[in-house]
Design a protein around this motif. Structure first.
Motif, mmCIF file in Angstrom:
data_model
loop_
_atom_site.group_PDB
_atom_site.id
_atom_site.type_symbol
_atom_site.label_atom_id
_atom_site.label_comp_id
_atom_site.label_asym_id
_atom_site.label_seq_id
_atom_site.Cartn_x
_atom_site.Cartn_y
_atom_site.Cartn_z
ATOM 1 N N ASP A 47 -12.919 4.685 9.729
ATOM 2 C CA ASP A 47 -13.304 4.872 11.133
ATOM 3 C C ASP A 47 -12.120 5.081 12.062
ATOM 4 O O ASP A 47 -12.295 5.545 13.189
ATOM 5 N N HIS A 48 -10.917 4.703 11.598
ATOM 6 C CA HIS A 48 -9.731 4.772 12.460
ATOM 7 C C HIS A 48 -8.602 5.478 11.711
ATOM 8 O O HIS A 48 -8.031 4.909 10.769
ATOM 9 N N SER A 49 -8.247 6.655 12.129
ATOM 10 C CA SER A 49 -7.195 7.414 11.457
ATOM 11 C C SER A 49 -5.817 6.786 11.638
ATOM 12 O O SER A 49 -4.865 7.151 10.942
ATOM 13 N N ASN A 50 -5.698 5.833 12.579
ATOM 14 C CA ASN A 50 -4.421 5.163 12.835
ATOM 15 C C ASN A 50 -4.194 3.972 11.900
ATOM 16 O O ASN A 50 -3.198 3.263 12.034
ATOM 17 N N VAL A 51 -5.110 3.735 10.947
ATOM 18 C CA VAL A 51 -4.981 2.628 9.995
ATOM 19 C C VAL A 51 -4.679 3.191 8.609
ATOM 20 O O VAL A 51 -5.400 4.064 8.116
ATOM 21 N N SER A 52 -3.624 2.685 7.985
ATOM 22 C CA SER A 52 -3.335 3.051 6.597
ATOM 23 C C SER A 52 -3.326 1.789 5.747
ATOM 24 O O SER A 52 -2.988 0.699 6.219
ATOM 25 N N LEU A 53 -3.713 1.940 4.473
ATOM 26 C CA LEU A 53 -3.851 0.807 3.562
ATOM 27 C C LEU A 53 -2.752 0.841 2.503
ATOM 28 O O LEU A 53 -2.439 1.896 1.960
ATOM 29 N N HIS A 54 -2.211 -0.347 2.212
ATOM 30 C CA HIS A 54 -1.087 -0.433 1.280
ATOM 31 C C HIS A 54 -1.264 -1.655 0.384
ATOM 32 O O HIS A 54 -1.513 -2.764 0.879
ATOM 33 N N PRO A 55 -1.132 -1.498 -0.929
ATOM 34 C CA PRO A 55 -1.236 -2.660 -1.828
ATOM 35 C C PRO A 55 -0.030 -3.568 -1.668
ATOM 36 O O PRO A 55 1.110 -3.099 -1.623
ATOM 37 N N LEU A 56 -0.285 -4.864 -1.563
ATOM 38 C CA LEU A 56 0.834 -5.799 -1.436
ATOM 39 C C LEU A 56 0.410 -7.203 -1.835
ATOM 40 O O LEU A 56 -0.414 -7.833 -1.180
ATOM 41 N N ASP A 57 1.002 -7.678 -2.919
ATOM 42 C CA ASP A 57 0.935 -9.081 -3.302
ATOM 43 C C ASP A 57 2.263 -9.689 -2.866
ATOM 44 O O ASP A 57 3.322 -9.304 -3.392
ATOM 45 N N VAL A 58 2.238 -10.610 -1.920
ATOM 46 C CA VAL A 58 3.481 -11.109 -1.327
ATOM 47 C C VAL A 58 4.289 -11.967 -2.292
ATOM 48 O O VAL A 58 5.419 -12.357 -1.967
ATOM 49 N N THR A 59 3.746 -12.259 -3.476
ATOM 50 C CA THR A 59 4.508 -13.004 -4.476
ATOM 51 C C THR A 59 5.203 -12.086 -5.477
ATOM 52 O O THR A 59 5.927 -12.561 -6.346
ATOM 53 N N ARG A 60 4.976 -10.773 -5.348
ATOM 54 C CA ARG A 60 5.553 -9.819 -6.305
ATOM 55 C C ARG A 60 6.651 -9.008 -5.625
ATOM 56 O O ARG A 60 6.393 -8.131 -4.798
ATOM 57 N N SER A 61 7.877 -9.295 -6.003
ATOM 58 C CA SER A 61 9.016 -8.666 -5.340
ATOM 59 C C SER A 61 9.008 -7.151 -5.499
ATOM 60 O O SER A 61 9.418 -6.424 -4.581
#
Length: 232
Positions: A47-61
């Motif tokens: 619904d919002h072209s200004n939003v992008s999605l990124h995979p991130l597990d904050v425990t995985r360097s």
């Protein structure tokens, strides 16, 4: 365009951060561990072209480093370290039943994760106009406020987050990067439960106002979502 990056954005407060800033027209970088399961987040991005999605597990360097490379030339005005876990809620960790593996994992996410992400993306934050690192803490991280037993892992992780990010505030001060610690209140999320007195929208709206009013002289401050100064 102003920009914000939010960790743990697949549900709860993280999702609400994305929703509110997307509606304001900000460039939103939404991250979470399992993007394939984040159906509501995907709908927001559609619904919002200004939003992008990124995979991130904050425990995985390696994932943190990959995100930092991807955003190497991006300016991030606000970095919200929202990802967190609370395994022992509702008194599951009475003496004799403490799960020390869960305690270590709680620190890995709530403390080390926030610091790893902040360190990796510091250059992107420093090149922005607002230059603000936000840690989502809790009143349970206030040693002054401890009035009962249990919740050892979560309490100690939030106290450690407060200590680490207060120290970080001093180190990044020469770059004019600010640090803000926020207690979102007791909110109606999976973590907070349905009986919590505040909605996600109320909590994030309050924290947004604090961010809007933030001045560099406040760096390292610990505030409740309504602007009340939190005890340590």
């Amino acid at each position: 365009m102003n920009s914000i990056l939010v960790t743990g954005s697949n549900r709860g407060l993280g999702l609400e951060w994305v929703r509110q800033y997307a509606r304001l027209g900000w460039r939103v970088y939404a991250t979470c561990r399992f993007l394939e399961q984040a159906e509501e987040l995907h709908r927001l991005a559609s619904d919002h072209s200004n939003v992008s999605l990124h995979p991130l597990d904050v425990t995985r360097s390696e994932q943190i480093e990959a995100l930092a490379r991807e955003l190497n030339e991006v300016a991030i005005d606000i970095l919200v370290n929202n990802a967190g876990v609370y395994y022992e809620r509702w008194g599951k960790d009475k003496l004799g039943s403490i799960d020390y593996d869960d305690w270590q994992q709680t620190f890995a996410v709530n403390v080390l994760g926030a610091m790893r992400v902040s360190e990796a993306l510091l250059d992107s934050v420093a090149r922005s106009r607002r230059r603000l690192l936000v840690g989502i803490s809790s009143h349970m991280g206030s040693i002054t406020d401890i009035g009962s037993g249990n919740d050892y892992a979560y309490r100690s992780s939030k106290a450690a987050l407060n200590a680490a990010m207060t120290g970080l505030a001093h180190e990044v001060a020469p770059r004019k990067v600010g640090v803000l610690l926020l207690h979102p209140g007791w909110v109606q999320t999976r973590m907070g439960g349905d009986s919590a007195p505040y909605t996600r929208a109320e909590s994030v709206q309050g924290m947004r106002q604090i961010i809007d009013d933030f001045t560099f002289e406040q760096s390292g401050i610990f505030l409740r979502f309504d602007g009340t100064r939190m005890p340590w």
